[in-house]
Design an enzyme around this catalytic site. Structure first.
Site, short mmCIF file in Angstrom:
data_model
loop_
_atom_site.label_atom_id
_atom_site.label_comp_id
_atom_site.label_asym_id
_atom_site.label_seq_id
_atom_site.Cartn_x
_atom_site.Cartn_y
_atom_site.Cartn_z
N THR A 8 0.77 -1.22 -0.52
CA THR A 8 0.12 0.18 0.12
C THR A 8 1.36 0.83 -0.02
O THR A 8 1.63 1.25 0.43
CB THR A 8 -1.29 0.30 1.03
OG1 THR A 8 -1.90 1.40 1.36
CG2 THR A 8 -0.32 -0.39 2.58
N HIS A 9 0.85 2.59 -0.40
CA HIS A 9 1.08 3.50 -0.20
C HIS A 9 0.15 4.07 0.76
O HIS A 9 0.34 5.63 0.74
CB HIS A 9 1.25 4.12 -2.09
CG HIS A 9 1.85 3.84 -2.90
ND1 HIS A 9 1.05 3.53 -4.13
CD2 HIS A 9 3.43 3.25 -2.53
CE1 HIS A 9 2.44 2.89 -5.45
NE2 HIS A 9 3.14 2.82 -4.15
N ASN A 10 -0.29 3.52 1.52
CA ASN A 10 -1.03 5.02 2.66
C ASN A 10 -0.54 4.73 3.59
O ASN A 10 -0.33 4.12 4.65
CB ASN A 10 -2.67 3.16 2.36
CG ASN A 10 -3.40 4.73 2.78
OD1 ASN A 10 -2.86 5.42 4.12
ND2 ASN A 10 -4.99 5.25 3.65
N ASP A 68 -6.70 -5.34 1.64
CA ASP A 68 -8.76 -4.79 0.55
C ASP A 68 -9.71 -4.88 1.70
O ASP A 68 -9.88 -5.71 1.91
CB ASP A 68 -8.69 -5.55 -0.48
CG ASP A 68 -9.65 -4.33 -2.10
OD1 ASP A 68 -8.98 -3.60 -2.33
OD2 ASP A 68 -10.46 -4.97 -1.99
N SER A 69 -10.28 -3.58 1.83
CA SER A 69 -10.76 -3.34 3.09
C SER A 69 -12.08 -2.50 2.09
O SER A 69 -11.91 -1.40 1.67
CB SER A 69 -10.58 -3.20 4.60
OG SER A 69 -9.26 -1.88 4.14
N GLY A 158 -10.90 6.69 6.74
CA GLY A 158 -11.61 6.62 5.53
C GLY A 158 -13.20 6.84 6.71
O GLY A 158 -13.45 8.31 6.98
N LYS A 184 -8.61 0.36 18.50
CA LYS A 184 -8.54 -0.19 17.69
C LYS A 184 -7.60 -1.33 16.61
O LYS A 184 -8.60 -1.95 16.36
CB LYS A 184 -8.70 1.19 16.24
CG LYS A 184 -8.99 0.32 14.49
CD LYS A 184 -8.91 2.28 13.58
CE LYS A 184 -9.57 1.50 13.04
NZ LYS A 184 -8.87 2.22 11.12
N HIS A 189 -11.24 -4.79 12.10
CA HIS A 189 -11.65 -5.56 11.47
C HIS A 189 -10.93 -6.85 10.45
O HIS A 189 -10.34 -7.73 10.36
CB HIS A 189 -12.13 -5.53 9.90
CG HIS A 189 -11.68 -4.05 9.25
ND1 HIS A 189 -11.33 -2.87 9.97
CD2 HIS A 189 -11.60 -3.48 8.15
CE1 HIS A 189 -11.47 -1.56 9.23
NE2 HIS A 189 -11.67 -2.45 8.06
N ARG A 190 -9.14 -5.46 10.25
CA ARG A 190 -7.94 -5.09 10.00
C ARG A 190 -7.18 -6.63 11.44
O ARG A 190 -6.66 -7.74 10.94
CB ARG A 190 -6.99 -4.85 9.88
CG ARG A 190 -7.65 -3.91 8.83
CD ARG A 190 -6.42 -2.23 7.64
NE ARG A 190 -6.55 -1.72 7.27
CZ ARG A 190 -7.77 -0.70 7.04
NH1 ARG A 190 -8.23 -0.72 8.57
NH2 ARG A 190 -7.99 -0.17 6.18
#
Length: 204
Positions: A8-10, A68-69, A158, A184, A189-190
């Protein structure tokens, strides 16, 4: 210490994943990906996660993780889903995505605002199979909840500021944007997807 590249680039995702991985596999170092971004033309989270992980593994030669989420809203038939990052257009404008989703749900009563955050993680280990090819694994984590009527909280990124997770301690109704990073990383979910992935990381 073994390295695994996160496709990822995030930078927010890199930071979040590094913290989640450190909690269970402190011997692994998560590094960011600086290679070309592949075209994510899959129609499921799993397909897109594999596309990204394969590209990162091929570019770096390292084991690669890709997430991917997105948020899946029941009354919208599971949308935005795989289109979560582009819901308001291809600029990947998080604020515009959030505002558009709230506008689309403006007339929906609270009992019908149920949603889930879904994370699918792909792991690609190049050259690890007996035939010399890559070994691939895909796992999924689901974080159930509902959507608030207005954004709250400056944490996360997000859709976090409008997602109210179920089963909060004491019946709290905080958004994920109001969670601390530690909270978190434990419940998301991650984190749930990574828990499923841990037994598959023995080869790293």
């Amino acid at each position: 210490m073994a390295q695994v590249v996160l496709a990822t680039h995030n930078p927010h995702k890199v930071e979040e994943f590094a913290a989640i991985v450190a909690a269970t596999r402190p011997d692994l170092t998560v590094i960011g990906y600086d290679g070309p971004e592949p075209v994510e033309d899959g129609v499921t989270f799993a397909e897109n996660a594999l596309i990204k992980a394969r590209a990162a593994a091929a570019h770096t030669g390292l084991p690669a993780l890709a997430d991917d989420s997105g948020v899946c809203v029941d009354v919208l038939g599971g949308a935005p889903g795989v289109f979560s990052a582009y819901w308001a257009g291809h600029r990947k404008d998080a604020v515009a995505n959030l505002d558009l989703l709230l506008d689309q749900l403006s007339d929906i009563a609270d009992p019908h605002r149920t949603a889930q955050f879904v994370s699918t993680i792909a792991l690609v280990i190049p050259g690890a199979s007996t035939a010399g090819g890559a070994v691939e694994h895909v796992v999924e984590g689901v974080w159930p909840g509902r959507l608030a009527r207005a954004a709250a909280g400056a944490g996360g990124f997000g859709y976090d500021p409008i997602f109210i997770p179920d089963d909060q301690p004491g019946g709290a109704q905080r958004t994920a944007g109001e969670f601390s990073a530690a909270e978190k990383n434990e419940a998301s979910h991650r984190a749930r997807a990574f828990t499923a992935l841990v037994p598959l990381l023995g080869a790293l």
